[in-house]
Design an enzyme around this catalytic site. Structure first.
Site, PDB file in Angstrom:
ATOM      1  N   ASP A  18     -11.050 116.202  26.910  1.00 36.89           N
ATOM      2  CA  ASP A  18      -9.887 117.036  26.597  1.00 36.89           C
ATOM      3  C   ASP A  18     -10.315 118.007  25.515  1.00 36.89           C
ATOM      4  OD1 ASP A  18      -8.348 115.651  28.359  1.00 36.89           O
ATOM      5  OD2 ASP A  18      -7.350 114.406  26.859  1.00 36.89           O
TER       6      ASP A  18
ATOM      7  N   ASP B  86      -0.572 113.960  38.797  1.00 37.87           N
ATOM      8  CA  ASP B  86      -0.121 112.947  37.834  1.00 37.87           C
ATOM      9  C   ASP B  86       1.023 112.184  38.498  1.00 37.87           C
ATOM     10  OD1 ASP B  86      -1.948 113.934  36.020  1.00 37.87           O
ATOM     11  OD2 ASP B  86      -0.490 115.147  34.922  1.00 37.87           O
TER      12      ASP B  86
END
Lengths: 209, 271
Positions: B12, B131
């Site tokens: 990330d 997701d």
């Protein structure tokens, strides 16, 4: 002496990763479609991602087909990668039937889905070398893994052109072809970590000779 | 030998730096995304995924610079995702040297971005990130047209969330997966929101359902806490690749140890 390596730019795929890999090996390659630069270089790379027919069309439009054939005739080092390997064959059957460069006799066909499962093959697969003494695989252990992304593969007519074999599902295919000054890989050495880098190093060494 | 299963560390990033803390003693700067990437390449990572969590267009230049510089030092495939909305965004990232891009929110809001991208750049570089979160129901009939799976004694379906997991969409994740595959997405990065961050293992039922129903490779994500979880997601979940962050970043289980553990139980790895 600086070594001149030309990466043929015919608008098919990302050439930058090959350029950066050579740069990592201290070679400032030229990404070019200029026939003179290509003919004057010490070694030529034919890269490519995309479809066979489109690629041949672009080579034709840029009048590069006779240039590549001259490189072969002059016995200059030529390195094909992925689609660049496919184009060396006589014929390709990707969305139709197309004439290839006919430098390596043979055909390019699609994987039989019932024999391989998923198409394209994406990921790391190993290569069994058929001739340990070939310059391009020096310093690379037999059965090393390389990164593949492809749905089509070439079948050379002459078995002596098969330098590497790879098995995907039930299909064993030629993953490295070689013929005189020509070498080509189905996998992407520039994405295959240290052994891929070694392959470029070996090609550079060959170009120096 | 067939294709190996892949181990993929996920980074990330924001403003070109890795956000989640790292505990590498042998790195000069643990937050430096490129140094960490080169380290993972050295360790045997099969691919890398960068997710830009700030993902705003004014920060795009920093991301592109990161992609450019990563390509100079990292010689394994890498995927970049986060805030890509247009074909132009995709082109910029691929031109900078990424091998694949991943679409999440933009794919839900504008599904035709997938075929547009696939037509120009090839399916192999268009990854759809999904997701998914479980929605439990008392019986299969209560879930309308959604794909309900029996999990233990319960029934559930999986709902697609967007905007970094903040916004439910009402969409069935499995049907969405099938749709994006038809649209031309070459791979799916499947994150279980129920498992993400728990370190209790991947959502095996979710992963297996995707792997069984779809023809494209599935990258399983969310929940890896130890090598056994990764073994399970390959063996039971039938994933093609497993993505993890903290177990690698904190050096709890370095990549070679995970790969060795998988190899021992007969999962083919690039060692």
């Amino acid at each position: 002496m600086t070594l001149n390596i030309a990466i043929i730019d015919y608008e098919m795929g990302n050439l930058k990763s090959i350029y950066k890999c050579l740069k990592h090996l201290n070679i400032e390659a030229k990404i070019t479609d200029n026939p003179k630069i290509i003919l004057d270089s010490d070694g030529v790379i034919l890269p490519g991602v995309g479809a066979f027919g489109d690629a041949m069309m672009h080579l034709k439009e840029k009048k590069l087909i006779p240039i590549i054939k001259k490189i072969v005739k002059d016995n200059k080092p030529l390195f094909g990668i992925c689609l660049g390997l496919h184009l060396l064959y006589s014929k390709g059957f990707e969305m139709g039937e197309f004439e290839g460069l006919d430098i390596i006799q043979g055909e390019v066909i699609i994987f039989d889905k019932s024999k391989v499962g998923k198409i394209p093959q994406i990921g790391w697969n190993n290569v069994e070398f058929q001739n340990d003494s070939h310059f391009i695989i020096q310093g690379v252990p037999n059965n090393s893994y390389f990164y593949f992304v492809h749905s089509f593969y070439g079948i050379p007519k002459n078995e002596e052109n098969v330098l590497g074999l790879t098995k995907y599902g039930e299909i064993e295919f030629c993953s490295i072809v070689s013929k005189d000054n020509i070498i080509a890989t189905q996998f992407h050495p520039e994405k295959s970590s240290k052994y891929g880098i070694q392959i470029y190093q070996n090609f550079i060494n060959y170009c120096k000779k | 030998m067939p294709l190996t299963k892949r181990i993929i560390p996920c980074l990330d990033v924001t403003k070109g730096r890795v956000v989640k803390g790292t505990r590498f003693i042998n790195l000069r700067d643990a937050g430096d995304a490129i140094e960490l990437s080169a380290f993972y390449d050295e360790q045997g990572a099969d691919e890398l995924v960068f997710l830009d969590i700030t993902a705003s267009s004014d920060k795009r230049k920093i991301l592109i610079d990161l992609v450019e510089r990563t390509g100079e030092q990292v010689f394994i495939p890498f995927t970049v995702g986060g805030g890509l909305r247009t074909v132009e965004d995709i082109k910029e990232i691929l031109r900078a040297g990424a091998d694949k891009i991943s679409l999440n929110t933009a794919a839900v809001q504008n599904p035709k971005l997938i075929p547009e991208g696939a037509k120009i750049f090839g399916s192999q570089c268009i990854v759809t990130a999904i997701d998914a979160k479980r929605v439990y129901v008392d019986s299969p009939k209560l879930a309308k047209d959604n794909i309900v799976i029996k999990v233990g004694n319960n029934y559930c379906w999986w709902e697609v969330y967007i905007n970094g997991g903040r916004t439910p969409t009402g969409k069935d994740a499995i049907l969405w997966g099938e749709e994006v595959t038809k649209l031309g997405s070459g791979e799916i990065l499947l994150t279980s929101m129920d498992c993400d961050g728990t370190k209790n293992g991947y959502d095996l039922e979710l992963t297996k359902t995707f792997s069984d129903r779809l023809d494209v490779p599935i990258i399983a994500s969310g929940g890896a806490g130890d090598p056994n979880h990764i073994i399970d997601v390959f063996k039971i979940g039938k994933a093609d690749a497993s993505l993890a962050a903290s177990i690698f970043h904190y050096n709890e289980y370095p990549i070679p140890i995970v790969k060795e553990a998988c190899n021992k139980v007969g999962i083919l790895m690039r060692l």
